[in-house]
Write a protein that holds these residues in place. Structure first.
Motif, PDB file in Angstrom:
ATOM      1  N   GLY A  12      10.238  -4.018  -5.832  1.00 15.97           N
ATOM      2  CA  GLY A  12       8.940  -3.379  -5.647  1.00 15.97           C
ATOM      3  C   GLY A  12       7.772  -4.181  -6.171  1.00 15.97           C
ATOM      4  N   PRO A  13       6.554  -3.643  -5.981  1.00 13.10           N
ATOM      5  CA  PRO A  13       5.350  -4.344  -6.421  1.00 13.10           C
ATOM      6  C   PRO A  13       5.315  -4.652  -7.901  1.00 13.10           C
ATOM      7  CG  PRO A  13       4.788  -2.532  -4.948  1.00 13.10           C
ATOM      8  CD  PRO A  13       6.249  -2.394  -5.258  1.00 13.10           C
ATOM      9  N   ASP A  14       5.985  -3.808  -8.707  1.00 11.08           N
ATOM     10  CA  ASP A  14       5.945  -4.005 -10.158  1.00 11.08           C
ATOM     11  C   ASP A  14       6.582  -5.313 -10.598  1.00 11.08           C
ATOM     12  OD1 ASP A  14       8.312  -2.475  -9.198  1.00 11.08           O
ATOM     13  OD2 ASP A  14       9.002  -2.775 -11.258  1.00 11.08           O
ATOM     14  N   LEU A  15       7.304  -5.990  -9.706  1.00 11.51           N
ATOM     15  CA  LEU A  15       7.926  -7.265 -10.063  1.00 11.51           C
ATOM     16  C   LEU A  15       6.931  -8.411 -10.073  1.00 11.51           C
ATOM     17  CD1 LEU A  15      11.255  -7.071  -8.026  1.00 11.51           C
ATOM     18  CD2 LEU A  15      10.918  -6.658 -10.466  1.00 11.51           C
ATOM     19  N   LEU A  16       5.755  -8.207  -9.506  1.00 10.02           N
ATOM     20  CA  LEU A  16       4.739  -9.260  -9.491  1.00 10.02           C
ATOM     21  C   LEU A  16       4.156  -9.408 -10.893  1.00 10.02           C
ATOM     22  CD1 LEU A  16       2.847  -8.340  -6.189  1.00 10.02           C
ATOM     23  CD2 LEU A  16       4.498 -10.183  -6.514  1.00 10.02           C
ATOM     24  N   PRO A 278      -8.670  -8.206  -8.592  1.00  7.75           N
ATOM     25  CA  PRO A 278      -8.460  -9.377  -9.437  1.00  7.75           C
ATOM     26  C   PRO A 278      -7.041  -9.914  -9.267  1.00  7.75           C
ATOM     27  CG  PRO A 278      -9.417  -7.556 -10.700  1.00  7.75           C
ATOM     28  CD  PRO A 278      -8.994  -6.997  -9.375  1.00  7.75           C
ATOM     29  N   LEU A 279      -6.857 -11.201  -9.474  1.00  5.36           N
ATOM     30  CA  LEU A 279      -5.533 -11.802  -9.340  1.00  5.36           C
ATOM     31  C   LEU A 279      -4.499 -11.063 -10.184  1.00  5.36           C
ATOM     32  CD1 LEU A 279      -3.764 -14.174  -8.273  1.00  5.36           C
ATOM     33  CD2 LEU A 279      -4.425 -15.421 -10.349  1.00  5.36           C
ATOM     34  N   ALA A 280      -4.865 -10.687 -11.377  1.00  8.44           N
ATOM     35  CA  ALA A 280      -3.927 -10.010 -12.280  1.00  8.44           C
ATOM     36  C   ALA A 280      -3.468  -8.660 -11.744  1.00  8.44           C
ATOM     37  CB  ALA A 280      -4.564  -9.830 -13.656  1.00  8.44           C
ATOM     38  N   ASP A 281      -4.206  -8.107 -10.777  1.00  2.67           N
ATOM     39  CA  ASP A 281      -3.849  -6.801 -10.200  1.00  2.67           C
ATOM     40  C   ASP A 281      -3.123  -6.935  -8.873  1.00  2.67           C
ATOM     41  OD1 ASP A 281      -4.960  -5.518 -12.334  1.00  2.67           O
ATOM     42  OD2 ASP A 281      -6.799  -4.918 -11.320  1.00  2.67           O
ATOM     43  N   ARG A 284      -0.860  -4.009  -8.083  1.00  2.00           N
ATOM     44  CA  ARG A 284      -1.581  -2.815  -7.628  1.00  2.00           C
ATOM     45  C   ARG A 284      -2.015  -2.977  -6.178  1.00  2.00           C
ATOM     46  NH1 ARG A 284      -7.046  -1.092  -7.953  1.00  2.00           N
ATOM     47  NH2 ARG A 284      -7.602  -2.903  -9.220  1.00  2.00           N
ATOM     48  N   ALA A 285      -2.415  -4.175  -5.805  1.00  6.24           N
ATOM     49  CA  ALA A 285      -2.804  -4.426  -4.417  1.00  6.24           C
ATOM     50  C   ALA A 285      -1.630  -4.177  -3.477  1.00  6.24           C
ATOM     51  CB  ALA A 285      -3.317  -5.856  -4.267  1.00  6.24           C
ATOM     52  N   ARG A 293      -3.150   3.442   0.716  1.00  7.97           N
ATOM     53  CA  ARG A 293      -4.391   3.838   0.054  1.00  7.97           C
ATOM     54  C   ARG A 293      -5.540   2.910   0.417  1.00  7.97           C
ATOM     55  NH1 ARG A 293      -0.830   5.140  -4.361  1.00  7.97           N
ATOM     56  NH2 ARG A 293      -1.077   3.038  -5.240  1.00  7.97           N
ATOM     57  N   VAL A 294      -5.210   1.789   1.042  1.00 11.12           N
ATOM     58  CA  VAL A 294      -6.243   0.839   1.445  1.00 11.12           C
ATOM     59  C   VAL A 294      -5.930   0.367   2.849  1.00 11.12           C
ATOM     60  CG1 VAL A 294      -4.994  -1.114   0.420  1.00 11.12           C
ATOM     61  CG2 VAL A 294      -7.438  -1.303   0.818  1.00 11.12           C
TER      62      VAL A 294
END
Length: 302
Positions: A12-16, A278-281, A284-285, A293-294
């Motif tokens: 999932g996204p949380d692995l980034l 931001p790159l750090a997010d 979340r993106a 959501r986007v």
């Protein structure tokens, strides 16, 4: 050092995660750029999830991303651009990063933002290539499935500019925007073929599928010829005799991106942006895209 997003297994996204890596050194013909914008493409999410593991076998850690725009920081011999030039292109070493290498940089016109420049690279080349392969002619009618996505939106604009009548299937929330681009838009879903026939009684000459929504058989029936249907999204294409355009090296069109950039700078080509992060997010993106959501192209800002 260069702040970079990577992941060490599929999921999932949380692995980034954000880490620091060495700043790359450009070789002959390459440039290093300080990234100002990095686009997030749907394939980034598919590769990260493991859904594309057969097509894109991973060597972990994976640095995701392809499309970037930024400022030349260092140029190798024969690079063709100079330090300080604003450029865009596709990077071979992962675009979610502060510094990346480009092998074929395209100069960015002042009229377009870094965000738009990065967002345009892959989706623009895909739309341009698909139309080149499908080869609709002025006066013909082209049906575009999934026209509310970035590739579809660009394909609609490129086709109408060539004198092609465009009809699209899309979500209700996209119909007004597509109509504004010169297309005849009908809702997707059950009964779409009847709605298309009613909208364009002269018939459909060619079909571009950007949706992958299982509509190839009916699309072939509309045109009467599988050779007149092309998909960029449905892996079952061969079962229907339809061409799948994957964008391999043999399919690349070097003239595509320069032409698209000129058109965007002149205001003849518009690509809606869905949001910047931001790159750090980056995680979340990805999560926001997956949860819808986007909408529109998402861009990371290192």
């Amino acid at each position: 050092m260069s702040r970079t997003i990577s992941y060490t297994r599929f999921g999932g996204p949380d692995l980034l995660t954000l880490s620091e890596t060495d700043v790359p050194e450009p070789g002959p013909g390459q440039v290093r750029i300080r990234v100002r914008a990095a686009a997030v493409n749907p394939i980034d999410l598919k590769i990260r999830s493991g859904a594309m593991a057969k097509a894109f076998p991973a060597e972990f850690p994976v640095r995701p991303g392809l499309d970037v725009a930024g400022v030349v920081d260092k140029a190798g011999q024969g690079a063709g651009v100079r330090v300080g030039d604003e450029v865009l292109g596709a990077t071979p070493n992962g675009g979610y990063s502060e510094y990346v290498l480009l092998e074929r940089p395209i100069r960015k016109p002042a009229e377009i933002s870094f965000e738009t420049a990065a967002a345009l690279v892959t989706v623009g080349e895909t739309a341009y290539r698909a139309l080149h392969q499908l080869d609709p002619r002025a006066g013909e009618t082209l049906l575009v499935h999934g026209a509310g996505g970035s590739v579809g939106i660009l394909a609609v604009q490129l086709a109408t500019a060539r004198g092609i009548t465009v009809v699209t299937t899309a979500g209700e929330h996209d119909i007004e925007g597509l109509t504004g681009l010169g297309a005849t838009a009908v809702p997707y879903g059950e009964g779409w073929a009847e709605r298309v026939r009613a909208a364009v009684p002269q018939g459909v000459d060619r079909v571009l599928d950007c949706s992958g929504a299982g509509i190839l058989a009916d699309s072939v029936a509309l045109t009467g010829d599988a050779a007149r249907v092309l998909t960029i999204a449905d892996m079952s294409a061969a079962q229907h005799g339809v061409r799948f355009s994957a964008g391999g090296p043999a399919d690349r069109l070097p003239e595509a991106l320069p032409e698209l950039v000129v058109a965007a700078a002149a205001g003849r080509l518009v690509l809606p942006l869905g949001g910047t992060y931001p790159l750090a997010d980056a995680a979340r993106a990805h999560a926001d895209i997956e949860s819808r959501r986007v909408r529109g192209k998402v861009v990371l800002l290192p």
